[in-house]
Structure formats: structure tokens, C-alpha cells
Enzyme design. Structure first.
Site, short mmCIF file in Angstrom:
data_model
loop_
_atom_site.label_atom_id
_atom_site.label_comp_id
_atom_site.label_asym_id
_atom_site.label_seq_id
_atom_site.Cartn_x
_atom_site.Cartn_y
_atom_site.Cartn_z
N HIS A 1 4.95 5.80 -0.23
CA HIS A 1 3.73 5.81 -1.14
C HIS A 1 3.95 7.03 -2.31
O HIS A 1 2.93 7.21 -3.08
CB HIS A 1 2.48 6.40 -0.05
N LYS B 1 -13.79 -2.31 -14.06
CA LYS B 1 -12.17 -2.20 -13.89
C LYS B 1 -11.58 -1.80 -15.11
O LYS B 1 -10.88 -1.03 -15.37
CB LYS B 1 -11.53 -3.21 -13.06
N CYS C 1 0.96 -0.91 9.65
CA CYS C 1 0.76 0.27 8.52
C CYS C 1 0.33 1.55 8.90
O CYS C 1 -0.38 2.11 8.01
CB CYS C 1 0.08 -0.26 7.40
N1 GLN Z 1 6.08 -7.16 4.31
C1 GLN Z 1 5.06 -6.76 3.84
C2 GLN Z 1 5.65 -5.80 2.64
O1 GLN Z 1 6.69 -5.36 2.73
C3 GLN Z 1 3.97 -5.73 4.47
C4 GLN Z 1 3.24 -5.18 3.61
C5 GLN Z 1 2.23 -4.01 4.50
O2 GLN Z 1 2.54 -3.35 5.43
N2 GLN Z 1 1.06 -4.10 4.11
O3 GLN Z 1 5.20 -5.84 1.50
ZN ZN Z 2 3.03 -1.36 5.83
#
Ligand code: GLN
Ligand code: ZN
Length: 754
Positions: free
Chosen positions: A694, A22, A643
Site C-alpha cells: 500500500h 468526483k 486482504c
Molecule cells: N488477485 C488480486 C490482485 O492481485 C487480489 C486483489 C485483492 O486482494 N483485493 O489484484
Molecule cells: Zn489483497
């Protein structure tokens, strides 16, 4: 038959016991070191891994399991199958990393989950214009390097069928398996080169064959291995399956001329039924769990090897899959109590188990009697440890599960909640986290090193909370969050506070590229000794009159990102975690929270690979979420966050969660998800992410308004929420502020149009 071997593993961790790889790749990416430095770190790690395996008694050592980033990407390189957009980069290493991570001008290849593990691979892109060409330099290089060290090396390569099944077709809808005829000659050519370089065995990984496969796909696999085993000069072929049972594929593969077949006997106990077909094969029996961290029941495994596997042509003991998915060694772990330590086996301990089993199987059990004694002792202390069997907890769980009447209907709840919250139509909110600033990281590091005390740490985090609340007030958001600055990780944060979990100090596992995670170990019955998030909520709420969401992680996600118990069904562990989360929701409500969000981003991740197992999974996973969220009154609004937006098999489950509001990732897939939800009669609140977090890009007001208007075509205004598509922790302060300002402005504009 060719020389057989007796003890092996299907692959090894590669990031380095101290995450050396890493650091080396990240320093190369940052331009702080050159390729030669990186290569020498890599070479040192490989040498150490191989010699340790050999010295431990492994008599066939996997090589080419090392990777600078990912082994599927390595395979694409081997087959000359990188997309055109990176082909112009002259330096091979830079080209490779550009494919993996992108650069200023080039978008990276996609990344996705490696089967049902938490490892992520790079998805090769294959277009009609892709012309395959063999580049065997990496695998031949590692083979020669290992042979020069006197290592009994067995090169490992992603097999042709799995390679094509995992790749993504570009500019075509034809199934990629149709391209098998183009890559088989390259694999055949490779076999010749490996034999010439001195390989006695080669391992082709075909995990894709443990999922549901059509007759055509199985026939294609059979043709592929008929072809490869027909090559004149070649090493013996080990066809490796893992993560489940081969099912219908097993008899087909048994009829090919491959010398060996590796079967997963941990995740795929059905494989045992297929063993009689392997009477002429070298069976590599995956009896040591490569994916979990429990010490193997050696007596049981030896019994299995001696009886059910007795009909195999010849037998080697192995891990069920690569050890990529477990930490290097228990030696790096302090802080484990004696009992817990004795129950565990990380990578190097699993190697010892494999060798002990092989030694016993060869009739020399007396040499390894100590290992057997330790395993026996672990079985019995683990079965009798009070922490694993809390009668009061289990009784309480039973009582709640059977008495839980659930909540009022969605419409009835919406009415009460709307009244109580007093929000305008199209309420705005965020998913939970705000940028993890340098100040936060510095404070966390200082606390760990003992430079500041707990009180000072809390003071600094409260400052962050205050800043985030003030920002949201200023922007005019509807439902606020505290920003989650105190959480290192959304699972570990809870695991550290719950009894029954152990959070490792050094149990790093590669998640993707240079990113590593430390999954907590769920070893016992789960208890919540004290509220986990209430004080943070209370502090944030004290700063504003707007509703602040209580923020929790759901039971399925906590399990998905942990090492779980193997002594009880996952469903039982899920219910225990759910009960702890339920108690937390009730405490949050009592502290004044009008909205509680329980995130389940991993709901889809644990979906079983075989269709026949999926229904049962969805049933218990949805059940555990409902257990976690049905303890509050109808006036308290439950949110959840997922997600992803490609629902597929889980769409009914999402409706089944019965959360008052569900936020989902939809910015990138337009609003199609809403149509999918409508199709199953979903009638709850929904927040299809209106911009993609993202990317650092700030979305314009026009663009967000447009996406809201599109959403309104599918969902009535009183059910629609406005939010980004995920947490903001990876973003910078400035972009977040600009993006959210536009989000609020767009919402106001669209509200005015209603
Ligand atoms: N509540 C979390 C955040 O906002 C959700 C993260 C996720 O969706 N992986 O970071
Ligand atoms: Zn998310």
C-alpha cells in the site's frame, strides 16, 4: 406533538448522477480548479437532490447528507476532533482533505468499512488531549441553503453514541464512550442553533446500536437521548437506526423523550416485535430497501404498514437506510432487458415507491394505483422468469454438494504437490495483479470507444502478459502469474462473463471519497457459458516452464461486491457462483495449471453484525469456497488470498477453507497472525505478506529477511511462502521490480541459513 411527516428517505447519493463531485474534487486536488469552483459544483448537486426529493413528494428532506469526502469525517470536524497533526493547516478545506488523504508530510486518518456495506468511512482519532468544540458551520450552512429554496429540510448528523463507538482511541485504552459527557453539551448546543435556524426535525444516525451492545453501552445511549431530548429549545429528534434490528436497545430508546425512531424493516425485521413500545413515537418505517436494487413488493409493504406498524404513535414511510448505497437512477441504464428493468429500483425509483406507499397509507391509493400495478406485475414476472429457476443447474448443484468427498489430508496433498511442482523451500510468488500501466488503461478505453477491435485489445493485453512473465523469470520468482491486465475489476470481470449477472453501465456507487464502483447485479441462476480465464492462463504458461497460477475470484467476494438476489438465501446464490468457479478450476487444471488461486479478500466483509448470525454465515461461506475448490485433484495446489490480518471471528473459517496455501496481509501487523493461526491448529501453507504494497516504499533485503526469520519462528519452513501482502496493480513498474528483486534476494539469504 410537533408536525410530523409522511414520506422520507434517510439520506441520498451525493457523488452526482454523472459523478460530478468526483471530477470536481479530483480536479481541486490536482490544483486544476479552485475552492469556489468546487463549492459551486457541490451547491448545484445539493440543490438538485433536494428539489427532486421535494418535487417527488418527500415531505421531510434530509440535508447535511452531502459530503466532500465522508460524513463521519464531517462529524469529527463538527466536534473539533481532528488530530493535532492536521490542526496546523490553516485552510479548512485543505485541512479536511489532508485528514482524509494525507499529504507529503501528514499521514491520513484510517479508513474502514461502514458496517457491512461497501462504503468506507474515515475513522476519527480521539486522544486524551482531544478537546471538543462545536463547529456547526456545515450543517447550519446546508440547512439555511435548503430552507432558502423552500425545502422542508431535516438535518442529518451522526449521533454521539455512534460517533464515539466508531472512533479510534489514541494514546489510551479507555472506551471512548466515557467521553460522552464531553460531547453531549455540544450536541445540545447544536440543537439550539438548529432550532433557531428553523429546523423542525433533526435526524441523529445511530446505526452502531444495531450491533451487539453491552448493557453499559445501551445505558449510555439512553442517557445521551434523555439528555438531548431534555434540551429546551430544539427541533424534534428522529433517532435513526439502520442495517439491522435495535434489539435490546429499542425499549431503552423508546423510554427517552425523542419524538421519532427510524427502524430498518428490511435488514431488521425483528424490529417489528418492538413496535408496540413505540406507541408514543413517530415511527419512520424503513420498508423500502435502501441497500439493494429490487423493486419493492408494495402490497406487502403496505400490508405491513397497516397492520404490524398500526400501533405506532404516527407513521412515516422511508427507505431502510440512506440511498448512498444504490445508484442514482435506472434512467441512466441502457442495455437492461424489459423484464429485468421492471424488477429494479435505483435511488429515484425508490423515492417514488416511498411516496406511493405514503399516499396509499393516507387513504389515497387510487392516485398511485399505477405504481402498485407495476410492482405487482414485477413480482409475478420475476417469480416466473426461467432465468431465475434453472432446474438442471439446481439438480447438478445438489448432486455435487452431496457427493463431494473433499480432498486428501493437508499433509498428503502437500507431499504430492511438492513433488509435482519441484519448488525450493520458501517458494516465492505474487498475489496476482501487476501494475495497471497507462498502456493497459489506454487500450481498455480504446476498446470501449470502438477505436480498436477485440483482437487488437487481446494482442495488447498479451504483450502485457509477456512482459510480466519475462519480468518474473528475470527476477527468479517461483510460481508466476499472468498479471491480470485484462481485468478491470476482480468481480466485474467474472460477472460480465457469467449468466445471471448484469453489469451496469452507469450504476456508480460511492466506495470512499471520490472512488466509485459499479456493483454487478446478480438477478438469476448462475451459469458459466464458457471458460473465463483459461486462454489467458494458457498464453502465460506457454511462455515459461515455471508454474503459472490460474487466478480466480471466490464466490463470497463475488457476492460481497455485487447487488444480490433477495428471493433466495445468500447461501444458495453463493453455491451457484461456487459451482461456476469450480468448473473454471477444473478447466484450468485440464489446461495444465498446477496451481489455482481463488481469492476471497471479502470473506470477512459479509460477517453479520450480530454474533448469533455469524456461525451460520461462516458455515455457508466456507462451504461455498470448498465447493469451488474441491473439484481438482490432490496434485493441483489451491491458493487463496485474504486482504487482512486481524482474523478475530473468522480465524476458524480460514482454517476451514482448507486451501493448500493462504496468503494474507501481514506486513503491517508483524507476524502475530501466524501465532493466531497456530492457535487454531492451522497446518497448511501460509504466505504472510512480507512487505506492504500500500506504500510506494521499496523494502530492503535486510528488512524482508528479518520478517522471514520472524515468520520461521512460528511456521516450519516447508509450510512458509514468500510473497507481497496484496496485488500490485496500484503500484508503479519500477518500485515493483525493485521490491521483488529484494524479496527474492532476501529469500535466498534466509534459505541459505536453514
Ligand atoms: N488477485 C488480486 C490482485 O492481485 C487480489 C486483489 C485483492 O486482494 N483485493 O489484484
Ligand atoms: Zn489483497
Amino acid at each position: 406533538m410537533t408536525l410530523t411527516f409522511t414520506a422520507t428517505v434517510l439520506g441520498s447519493p451525493r457523488i452526482g448522477p454523472q459523478r460530478e463531485l468526483k471530477r470536481a474534487v479530483e480536479s481541486y486536488w490536482a490544483g486544476r480548479s479552485d475552492a469556489a469552483t468546487l463549492e459551486s459544483v457541490a451547491e448545484g448537486l445539493r440543490r438538485r437532490t433536494w428539489t427532486q426529493l421535494r418535487d417527488a413528494g418527500i415531505d421531510s428532506v434530509p440535508v447535511n447528507t452531502f459530503s466532500y469526502y465522508d460524513h463521519v469525517l464531517d462529524t469529527a470536524v463538527m466536534l473539533g476532533a481532528l488530530p493535532e497533526r492536521v490542526a496546523g493547516i490553516a485552510d479548512p478545506l485543505d485541512r479536511y482533505f489532508a485528514a482524509a488523504r494525507g499529504n507529503d508530510t501528514i499521514a491520513p486518518l484510517e479508513m474502514t468499512k461502514w458496517f457491512d456495506t461497501n462504503y468506507h468511512y474515515i475513522v476519527p482519532e480521539i486522544a486524551p488531549s482531544t478537546t471538543f468544540a462545536l463547529d456547526a458551520s456545515k450543517v447550519l450552512g446546508e440547512l439555511r441553503e435548503a430552507l432558502a429554496l423552500g425545502i422542508p429540510a431535516r438535518p442529518v448528523i451522526v449521533g454521539p453514541v455512534t460517533f464515539l463507538l466508531l472512533s479510534k482511541p489514541v494514546d489510551t485504552n479507555e472506551p471512548l464512550l466515557g467521553r460522552l459527557g464531553e460531547i453531549l453539551p455540544l450536541y445540545a448546543d447544536l440543537l439550539g442553533r438548529l432550532a433557531e435556524a428553523g429546523a423542525e426535525w433533526v435526524q441523529f444516525d445511530e446505526p452502531a446500536l444495531v450491533a451487539d451492545r453491552s448493557e453499559e453501552e445501551i445505558a449510555a445511549a439512553r442517557r445521551a437521548y434523555d439528555h438531548l431530548s431534555g434540551v429546551d429549545t430544539r427541533p424534534a429528534i428522529l433517532l435513526a437506526s439502520y442495517f439491522g434490528s435495535l434489539g435490546e436497545a429499542l425499549p431503552a430508546l423508546a423510554e427517552t423523550g425523542v419524538e421519532g425512531i427510524a427502524v430498518d424493516l428490511v435488514a431488521g425485521s425483528d424490529n417489528l416485535a418492538g413496535v408496540p413500545a413505540l406507541a408514543h413515537k413517530h415511527v419512520v418505517a424503513g420498508v423500502v430497501d435502501g441497500r439493494n436494487i429490487w423493486r419493492t413488493d408494495l402490497e406487502k409493504a403496505l400490508g405491513q404498514l397497516g397492520t404490524q406498524l398500526g400501533s405506532a404513535g404516527s407513521l412515516a414511510v422511508s427507505t431502510s437506510c440512506s440511498l448512498l448505497h444504490v445508484p442514482y437512477t435506472l434512467d441512466a441504464e441502457s442495455g437492461l432487458d424489459k423484464a429485468l428493468r421492471s424488477w429494479l429500483a435505483f435511488g429515484s425509483e425508490k423515492v417514488r415507491e416511498v411516496v406511493a406507499l405514503a399516499t396509499a397509507l393516507a387513504g389515497r391509493r387510487d392516485e398511485v394505483e399505477d405504481e402498485f400495478a407495476l410492482a405487482r406485475a414485477a413480482q409475478s414476472t420475476r417469480a416466473n422468469d426461467g432465468r431465475l429457476h434453472d432446474a438442471a443447474l439446481r439438480a447438478r448443484l445438489n448432486e455435487i454438494s452431496s457427493s463431494d468427498g473433499g480432498r486428501a489430508s493437508a499433509d498428503a496433498r502437500r507431499e504430492i504437490q511438492t513433488d509435482k511442482l519441484g519448488l525450493p523451500v520458501l517458494p516465492t510468488t505474487t498475489i496476482g495483479s501487476y501494475p495497471q500501466t497507462t498502456a493497459i488503461r489506454v487500450a481498455r478505453a480504446a476498446l470501449r470507444k470502438g477505436e480498436i477491435d477485440e483482437a487488437e485489445y487481446i494482442r495488447r493485453m498479451q504483450q502485457e502478459v509477456a512482459d510480466v512473465v519475462a519480468l518474473q523469470e528475470k527476477l527468479g520468482l517461483g510460481v508466476l502469474v499472468h498479471g491480470e491486465p485484462e481485468r478491470n475489476d476482480m468481480v466485474q470481470y467474472f460477472a460480465e462473463q457469467l449468466d445471471g449477472f448484469f453489469a451496469t453501465a452507469n450504476g456508480w456507487v460511492q466506495s470512499y471519497g471520490s472512488r466509485c464502483v459499479r456493483p454487478p447485479i446478480l438477478f438469476g441462476d448462475v451459469q458459466r457459458p464458457h471458460p473465463m480465464t483459461v486462454e489467458w492462463y494458457r498464453y502465460a504458461q506457454s511462455l515459461t516452464d515455471k508454474p503459472v497460477k490460474g487466478m480466480l475470484t471466490g464466490p463470497v467476494t463475488i457476492l460481497a461486491w455485487s447487488f444480490v438476489r433477495d428471493d433466495q438465501p445468500l447461501a444458495d446464490s453463493a453455491d451457484q457462483v461456487a459451482l461456476a468457479i469450480r468448473d473454471e478450476t477444473i478447466d484450468l487444471e485440464a489446461a495444465g495449471a498446477r496451481v489455482v488461486q481463488v481469492d476471497e479478500p471479502a470473506l470477512r466483509e459479509l460477517l453479520p453484525l450480530r454474533k448469533k448470525d455469524q456461525e451460520e454465515y461462516l458455515k455457508w461461506s466456507v462451504g461455498s469456497f470448498r465447493l469451488a475448490t474441491s473439484g481438482v485433484t490432490d496434485a493441483t495446489q489451491i491458493h487463496t488470498h485474504l486482504c487482512y490480518s486481524e482474523f478475530g471471528e473468522v480465524i476458524d473459517a480460514i482454517a476451514g477453507l482448507d486451501a493448500d496455501v493462504t496468503s494474507i496481509e501481514a506486513a503491517r501487523s508483524r507476524m502475530e497472525v501466524l501465532d493466531d493461526l497456530n492457535a487454531v491448529g492451522f497446518d497448511l501453507g501460509v504466505g504472510p505478506g512480507v512487505y506492504d504494497i500500500h506504500s510506494p516504499r521499496v523494502p530492503s533485503v535486510d528488512e524482508i529477511a528479518e520478517s522471514l526469520r520472524a515468520a520461521l519462528k512460528a511456521v516450519p519452513a516447508q509450510r512458509l511462502w514468500v510473497n507481497p501482502d496484496c496485488g500490485l496493480k496500484t503500484r508503479g513498474n519500477e518500485e515493483v521490480e525493485a521490491s521483488l528483486r529484494n524479496l527474492v534476494a532476501a529469500t535466498e539469504r534466509v534459505r541459505a541459513e536453514l
